[in-house]
Design a protein around this motif. Structure first.
Motif, PDB file in Angstrom:
ATOM      1  N   GLN A 201       0.823  -1.209   0.000  1.00  0.00           N
ATOM      2  CA  GLN A 201       0.000   0.000   0.000  1.00  0.00           C
ATOM      3  C   GLN A 201       0.859   1.261   0.000  1.00  0.00           C
ATOM      4  N   ILE A 206      -1.682   3.225  -2.163  1.00  0.00           N
ATOM      5  CA  ILE A 206      -3.034   2.666  -2.118  1.00  0.00           C
ATOM      6  C   ILE A 206      -3.496   2.641  -0.665  1.00  0.00           C
ATOM      7  N   SER A 207      -4.722   3.035  -0.422  1.00  0.00           N
ATOM      8  CA  SER A 207      -5.263   3.066   0.938  1.00  0.00           C
ATOM      9  C   SER A 207      -5.956   1.741   1.276  1.00  0.00           C
ATOM     10  N   THR A 211      -8.534  -1.367  -0.933  1.00  0.00           N
ATOM     11  CA  THR A 211      -7.992  -2.732  -0.887  1.00  0.00           C
ATOM     12  C   THR A 211      -9.086  -3.745  -0.594  1.00  0.00           C
TER      13      THR A 211
END
Length: 265
Positions: A201, A206-207, A211
């Motif tokens: 992440q 990416i949070s 996800t």
């Protein structure tokens, strides 16, 4: 939820993406291709050995990130993204303890290969399901010249009731996980699938809310905790069902692919 909300999908293998015969359903590949067309990162997160995972997903292995050995070894296209080895002196202690537990077979999971000291066929049959490269040695305490990613016990009497109690005292200094009915995995305290998710992440910005993760057993606990869209399989351990936000159909009902298909539709 729409697929545009998702940037990373991570799935466990055995008991999750694979059926009870450890097979991948043929419907996975068309879905995988659509996932990649959307630019989504796909992660196979498993207690399996890296070399075994690449063989299991050999048709798409250059497009999958592998979080092998319960996240202690993260690799993409043979490039190491994350390595979290275990103190070899502690591994020796774990080996010594295993010798006093009946019906158990210790495995040192090295980066180069796995090491075992027993060639009984029933054990080897289980071993070959998850380890592609292994060596039978005379004494595990003499294994050197490798990084130890994980220590594993194959416990034919049942890992949760037979071997886990012997290693519970290590939970303050190591990650001790019942990862299957006959498997107990022990690794560095910082090594787990959740930490692997954090690394990815951070790397790809990416949070957790972007996800999605699927799992069935206790070694999936931290990974599901890092996913805004966390799915426990219908066949999952009760503790996994408690913490997951959603329930997918069982691995034998192709639950992971069904969820992904519904999202694509």
């Amino acid at each position: 939820m729409h697929f545009s909300d998702i940037k990373l999908i991570a799935t466990d293998m055995d008991g999750t993406l694979l059926n009870s015969r450890h097979e991948l359903h043929e419907s996975f590949y068309p879905i995988f291709r659509k996932i990649k067309e959307h630019g989504i990162i796909f992660v196979a997160a498993s207690g399996r050995q890296y070399f075994n995972l690449t063989k299991t997903l050999e048709n798409v292995c250059d497009e999958v990130i592998f979080a092998a050995e319960n996240g202690s070894y993260v690799v993409f296209k043979d490039e190491e993204i994350h390595v979290q080895a275990t103190d070899p002196e502690l591994v020796k202690e774990l080996v010594t303890i295993s010798r006093g537990i009946p019906n158990t077979y210790p495995i040192i999971c090295g980066k180069k290969k796995a090491y075992v000291e027993n060639d009984e066929q029933e054990f080897i049959d289980h071993l070959k399901l998850y380890f592609e490269r292994y060596e039978i040695v005379e004494d595990l305490l003499e294994v050197k010249d490798d990084q130890f990613l994980k220590f594993t016990v194959c416990d034919l009497a049942g890992s949760e009731v037979n071997s886990y109690p012997h290693y519970k005292k290590y939970e303050d200094v190591l990650k001790v996980k019942v990862s299957g009915p006959i498997w107990l995995d022990i690794s560095d305290k910082r090594a787990n699938k959740g930490r692997a998710m954090e690394v990815l992440q951070e790397k790809f910005n990416i949070s957790p809310e972007q996800t999605m993760a699927f799992g069935d057993y206790l070694n999936d606990l931290e990974m599901l905790g890092k996913a805004g869209y966390s799915y426990a399989m219908a066949n999952a351990h009760p503790d996994i069902k408690k913490i997951a936000r959603f329930i997918a159909k069982s691995n034998d009902e192709n639950g992971v692919v069904e969820v992904l298909s519904e999202l694509l539709d």
